[in-house]
Design a protein around this motif. Sequence first.
Motif, short mmCIF file in Angstrom:
data_model
loop_
_atom_site.label_atom_id
_atom_site.label_comp_id
_atom_site.label_asym_id
_atom_site.label_seq_id
_atom_site.Cartn_x
_atom_site.Cartn_y
_atom_site.Cartn_z
N LYS A 129 0.87 -1.17 0.00
CA LYS A 129 0.00 0.00 0.00
C LYS A 129 0.91 1.22 0.00
O LYS A 129 1.79 1.36 0.85
CB LYS A 129 -0.91 0.01 1.22
N LYS B 292 1.80 5.02 0.62
CA LYS B 292 1.37 6.05 1.56
C LYS B 292 0.83 7.25 0.78
O LYS B 292 1.37 7.62 -0.26
CB LYS B 292 2.55 6.47 2.43
N GLU C 229 -7.72 -3.00 -0.66
CA GLU C 229 -6.95 -2.47 0.46
C GLU C 229 -5.52 -2.10 0.08
O GLU C 229 -4.93 -1.19 0.64
CB GLU C 229 -6.94 -3.49 1.59
N PHE C 230 -4.94 -2.84 -0.86
CA PHE C 230 -3.56 -2.60 -1.28
C PHE C 230 -3.52 -2.06 -2.69
O PHE C 230 -4.48 -2.19 -3.45
CB PHE C 230 -2.74 -3.89 -1.14
N SER D 64 11.26 -0.53 0.10
CA SER D 64 10.84 0.52 1.03
C SER D 64 11.46 1.88 0.71
O SER D 64 11.04 2.89 1.26
CB SER D 64 11.18 0.12 2.46
N GLY E 76 2.80 2.70 2.92
CA GLY E 76 1.87 2.59 4.04
C GLY E 76 2.01 1.20 4.62
O GLY E 76 3.00 0.89 5.28
N ASN E 77 1.09 0.34 4.28
CA ASN E 77 1.10 -1.05 4.75
C ASN E 77 1.80 -1.97 3.76
O ASN E 77 1.84 -1.70 2.57
CB ASN E 77 -0.34 -1.55 4.91
N MET E 78 2.29 -3.08 4.30
CA MET E 78 2.88 -4.12 3.46
C MET E 78 2.72 -5.43 4.20
O MET E 78 2.93 -5.49 5.41
CB MET E 78 4.36 -3.80 3.22
N TYR E 79 2.31 -6.49 3.46
CA TYR E 79 2.36 -7.80 4.08
C TYR E 79 2.75 -8.85 3.05
O TYR E 79 2.60 -8.64 1.85
CB TYR E 79 1.07 -8.16 4.83
#
Length: 162
Positions: A74, A76, A105-106, A129, A135-138
């Motif tokens: 995601k 930012k 969501e992503f 990065s 934002g998010n990462m998984y």
Amino acid sequence: MPNTFDEIDTGILTLLQQNGHLTHKDIGEKLNKSPSTIQERVRRLQKEGYIKGYVAIIDHHKVGLGLICFTHIKIKDHLHENLSRFAEEIVKFGEVQECFKVSGEFDFILRIAAPDLASYDDFLANVISKIVPLGNMYSTFVLQEVKTGGTLPIGMPKKQMV
């Protein structure tokens, strides 16, 4: 598909997906067409963008890339320039096998190949990065490949596609 796309084109694309090494003669024999007809059609399919290229599907374990991971990213702030920059930059890295810009969501899903978990972690920290603020990462790690290198169901009647 344009009007010029027909059953012969469907047959050519289906056969080439199954084996990209087939010669025009081989394809012609399977479709009851001359090699010159097949050659002309393959050239047209390439020119029109139906065939994007040819690749060999490599066993990633045999070349030392034992870890396959799907990484959800995601961006930012969702600034257009951040989304565009990420898409432009991420394709430059060989570790990234595939990149999809997605809804939900992503923003992106990446298929990444790495030798091991430590290498993957290093790639996330020192490459991904740093492209744009994230934002998010998984991550989801592949335990077993059940089907890879799939072919497109070209010409398959819609009722058979489940």
